[in-house]
Scaffold this active site. Structure first.
Site, PDB file in Angstrom:
ATOM      1  N   PRO A 112       1.052  35.696  21.212  1.00  0.00           N
ATOM      2  CA  PRO A 112       1.389  34.791  22.307  1.00  0.00           C
ATOM      3  C   PRO A 112       1.956  35.693  23.326  1.00  0.00           C
ATOM      4  O   PRO A 112       1.915  35.347  24.569  1.00  0.00           O
ATOM      5  CB  PRO A 112       2.585  34.031  21.706  1.00  0.00           C
ATOM      6  CG  PRO A 112       2.791  34.515  20.517  1.00  0.00           C
ATOM      7  CD  PRO A 112       1.486  35.085  20.008  1.00  0.00           C
ATOM      8  N   ASN A 113       2.547  36.856  23.310  1.00  0.00           N
ATOM      9  CA  ASN A 113       3.255  37.684  24.266  1.00  0.00           C
ATOM     10  C   ASN A 113       2.277  38.661  24.703  1.00  0.00           C
ATOM     11  O   ASN A 113       1.728  38.813  25.999  1.00  0.00           O
ATOM     12  CB  ASN A 113       4.398  38.545  23.841  1.00  0.00           C
ATOM     13  CG  ASN A 113       5.645  37.483  23.235  1.00  0.00           C
ATOM     14  OD1 ASN A 113       5.646  36.944  22.182  1.00  0.00           O
ATOM     15  ND2 ASN A 113       6.435  37.233  24.254  1.00  0.00           N
TER      16      ASN A 113
ATOM     17  N   SER B 225       5.833  37.016  33.264  1.00  0.00           N
ATOM     18  CA  SER B 225       7.231  36.665  32.558  1.00  0.00           C
ATOM     19  C   SER B 225       7.601  35.345  32.813  1.00  0.00           C
ATOM     20  O   SER B 225       6.956  34.697  33.713  1.00  0.00           O
ATOM     21  CB  SER B 225       8.143  37.834  33.232  1.00  0.00           C
ATOM     22  OG  SER B 225       9.609  37.355  33.127  1.00  0.00           O
ATOM     23  N   SER B 226       8.601  34.885  32.142  1.00  0.00           N
ATOM     24  CA  SER B 226       8.790  33.393  32.157  1.00  0.00           C
ATOM     25  C   SER B 226       9.617  33.321  33.734  1.00  0.00           C
ATOM     26  O   SER B 226       9.518  32.291  34.211  1.00  0.00           O
ATOM     27  CB  SER B 226       9.992  33.022  31.355  1.00  0.00           C
ATOM     28  OG  SER B 226       9.373  32.976  29.985  1.00  0.00           O
ATOM     29  N   ASN B 227      10.107  34.388  34.379  1.00  0.00           N
ATOM     30  CA  ASN B 227      10.640  34.293  35.405  1.00  0.00           C
ATOM     31  C   ASN B 227       9.768  34.046  36.652  1.00  0.00           C
ATOM     32  O   ASN B 227      10.132  33.864  37.646  1.00  0.00           O
ATOM     33  CB  ASN B 227      11.342  35.640  35.600  1.00  0.00           C
ATOM     34  CG  ASN B 227      12.676  35.828  34.608  1.00  0.00           C
ATOM     35  OD1 ASN B 227      12.830  34.908  33.669  1.00  0.00           O
ATOM     36  ND2 ASN B 227      13.036  37.049  34.503  1.00  0.00           N
TER      37      ASN B 227
ATOM     38  N   HIS C 249      22.418  -4.969  64.406  1.00  0.00           N
ATOM     39  CA  HIS C 249      23.778  -5.082  63.738  1.00  0.00           C
ATOM     40  C   HIS C 249      23.685  -6.369  62.918  1.00  0.00           C
ATOM     41  O   HIS C 249      24.619  -6.955  62.623  1.00  0.00           O
ATOM     42  CB  HIS C 249      24.843  -5.147  64.830  1.00  0.00           C
ATOM     43  CG  HIS C 249      25.138  -4.032  65.627  1.00  0.00           C
ATOM     44  ND1 HIS C 249      25.834  -2.852  65.349  1.00  0.00           N
ATOM     45  CD2 HIS C 249      24.521  -3.768  66.856  1.00  0.00           C
ATOM     46  CE1 HIS C 249      25.889  -2.145  66.340  1.00  0.00           C
ATOM     47  NE2 HIS C 249      25.077  -2.476  67.185  1.00  0.00           N
TER      48      HIS C 249
ATOM     49  N   SER D  26      15.383 -16.047  37.284  1.00  0.00           N
ATOM     50  CA  SER D  26      16.653 -16.265  36.799  1.00  0.00           C
ATOM     51  C   SER D  26      16.275 -16.968  35.047  1.00  0.00           C
ATOM     52  O   SER D  26      15.455 -17.762  34.992  1.00  0.00           O
ATOM     53  CB  SER D  26      17.280 -17.204  37.449  1.00  0.00           C
ATOM     54  OG  SER D  26      18.492 -17.599  36.656  1.00  0.00           O
ATOM     55  N   SER D  27      17.198 -16.539  34.177  1.00  0.00           N
ATOM     56  CA  SER D  27      17.041 -16.993  32.856  1.00  0.00           C
ATOM     57  C   SER D  27      17.708 -18.502  32.862  1.00  0.00           C
ATOM     58  O   SER D  27      17.990 -18.790  31.716  1.00  0.00           O
ATOM     59  CB  SER D  27      17.855 -16.002  32.095  1.00  0.00           C
ATOM     60  OG  SER D  27      19.095 -15.805  32.304  1.00  0.00           O
TER      61      SER D  27
ATOM     62  N   GLU E 252      13.351  -4.830  44.993  1.00  0.00           N
ATOM     63  CA  GLU E 252      14.565  -4.241  44.387  1.00  0.00           C
ATOM     64  C   GLU E 252      14.123  -3.022  43.408  1.00  0.00           C
ATOM     65  O   GLU E 252      15.015  -2.219  43.385  1.00  0.00           O
ATOM     66  CB  GLU E 252      14.886  -5.522  43.354  1.00  0.00           C
ATOM     67  CG  GLU E 252      15.723  -6.610  44.422  1.00  0.00           C
ATOM     68  CD  GLU E 252      16.135  -7.763  43.566  1.00  0.00           C
ATOM     69  OE1 GLU E 252      16.918  -8.389  44.074  1.00  0.00           O
ATOM     70  OE2 GLU E 252      15.635  -7.780  42.092  1.00  0.00           O
TER      71      GLU E 252
END
Length: 463
Positions: free
Chosen positions: A127-128, A136-138, A185, A315-316, A328
């Site tokens: 893996p490396n 690098s991860s960076n 307004h 609406s319920s 919304e």
């Protein structure tokens, strides 16, 4: 350490630990799983895909540079492309709240790809040493943020914004002969046409498209090649430039190597900039959604100017009630994106010397914002804008009673006289035309011409 039938033993530089038997990840990923049981949030799909593209492109470049065995490179490319395609998303279990460099997620991808590649290479793929060669991860995690966000914007967000813009223009053209009361307004103002109002919204979206396209110019610059601190240690001098070309080909999207790796590793300014443009889109969508809600309000006690498509019971407890559910939902998305931008802004300043240490949370929030805005634009266009109908009787009734129409008489009777007529019209509930006929020398024909709502939407002074 003893294994049982459900686990296998893996080793890393810190020793042994148990990993689930069928997991494709290795020791470092498992340590991250155990160390960060913080949330149920994982690396976004787009980020995993970008990591797959990055690892495949890096293997091709290292092979071409004579640094990586052909068979190993071929196996890595095949495995990484499968990861990019989403075939192994279940094997990316690391929490998004982890080490700030995203090392755990980078190693998760390295280990999964190495595990898969070992199966087909006929030899061990490390893996490396192999998958992470010259990286690098960076520099890899910042690169994954840029690649993922750019691709998501190019392939999804920008088309969705164009669709919303075009839907607004089309709906405006459809209603170009319909006049309504303008409002400033939240108070009655001079008349406007629907195509003017919707055209204003469309122009907002069009400007947002330009903003995103501009920000992507910086997102196309990649940190890959800077490695640990920006000096490029352990990477071939040509790696960064070659990588940018390789990932551009693999993704069908243009990328370039960064002009300054130190900037690319230590800051997330480009991501903050893009997030700022996404925040502006959220502001625009919130404004459009709220305008639609106001225009749809009622149907009896509100403005009742339009009727949005009825999509579900509202609406319920109150039968027959239908709510503006799409605006919304879009407004809530806008609020979420605004919050994400705050998180990204705070994370962006966390560049301590040579490395930003809040990369995973930048990736998560940025990509979530892109996805939410993409889907919201399409839903708003298709389920609200395209299908709303106009209540023309309500519009005409409001226009006929609007005292502000007296503004059109300013050039003829003067502001003070107009103000007096408007106040009386408000007080007595009478049309401006009726009072103007009583209090001025203007004929009915002249008043009809001067006060025609459609003509008033074209601007200018009528003599």
């Amino acid at each position: 350490m003893a294994a049982d039938e459900n686990y296998r033993i893996e080793k890393d530089s810190m020793g042994e630990l148990r990993v689930p038997k069928d997991a494709l990840w290795g020791a470092q990923s498992q340590r991250a799983v155990e160390n960060f049981p913080i949330s149920d949030l994982r690396a976004p799909r787009a980020m995993i895909s970008a990591l797959g593209l990055i690892k495949a492109s890096a293997a091709e470049v290292n092979r071409d540079l004579g640094l990586l065995d052909d068979a190993i490179a071929e196996a890595i490319v095949s495995a990484a492309n499968a990861v990019a395609a989403g075939d192994y998303d279940d094997h990316f279990p690391v929490d998004i709240f982890q080490t700030g460099s995203g090392t755990s997620t980078n190693m998760n991808s390295n280990e999964v790809i190495a595990h898969l590649a070992t199966r087909t290479a006929g030899q061990t793929v490390h893996p490396n040493d192999h998958v992470n060669m010259g990286q690098s991860s960076n520099d890899t995690i910042p690169t994954s943020i840029h690649v993922a966000a750019t691709l998501e914007c190019e392939k999804h967000l920008l088309p969705a914004l164009r669709h919303l813009r075009d839907t607004l223009y089309n709906k405006g053209d459809e209603l170009s002969e319909v006049v309504k009361t303008g409002r400033t307004h939240l108070m009655d103002a001079m008349p406007v046409r629907f195509d003017q109002e919707l055209g204003g919204w469309a122009a907002q979206i069009d400007a947002n498209i330009a903003r995103v396209e501009s920000a992507l110019k910086r997102m196309r610059m990649l940190a890959q090649g800077g490695t640990a601190v920006g000096t490029g240690i352990n990477a071939h001098p040509e790696f960064g430039a070659r990588f940018a070309k390789a990932v551009s080909t693999a993704s069908s999207c243009q990328f370039e190597t960064s002009e300054n790796y130190f900037e690319s590793l230590s800051s997330q300014d480009a991501a903050v900039e893009l997030s700022g443009q996404l925040n502006t889109i959220a502001v625009s969508l919130m404004k459009i959604a709220n305008d639609l809600r106001w225009m749809n309000s009622g149907p009896l006690a509100g403005l009742g100017e339009i009727q949005l498509p009825a999509l579900q019971p509202g609406s319920s407890i109150m039968p027959g009630k239908v709510n503006p559910v799409i605006p919304e939902a879009v407004a809530m998305v806008a609020a979420q994106v605004m919050g994400n931008h705050t998180t990204i802004t705070v994370s962006g300043q966390a560049g301590n010397f040579q490395l930003n240490v809040m990369l995973p949370v930048v990736a998560y929030n940025l990509l979530q914002s892109v996805t939410l805005l993409t889907q919201s634009c399409r839903v708003l266009a298709d389920k609200a804008i395209a299908g709303f109908t106009v209540n023309e009787a309500n519009l005409q009734d409001a226009l006929s009673k609007n005292p502000i129409l007296v503004t059109a008489l300013n050039a003829v009777i003067g502001y003070d006289k107009g103000a007096a007529i408007a106040k009386q019209a408000y007080k007595e509930g009478r049309p401006v035309k009726e009072l103007a006929m009583e209090q001025t020398d203007l004929s009915e024909a002249e008043l009809d011409r001067l006060l025609d709502p459609m003509d008033l939407t074209h601007g200018g002074i009528k003599q």
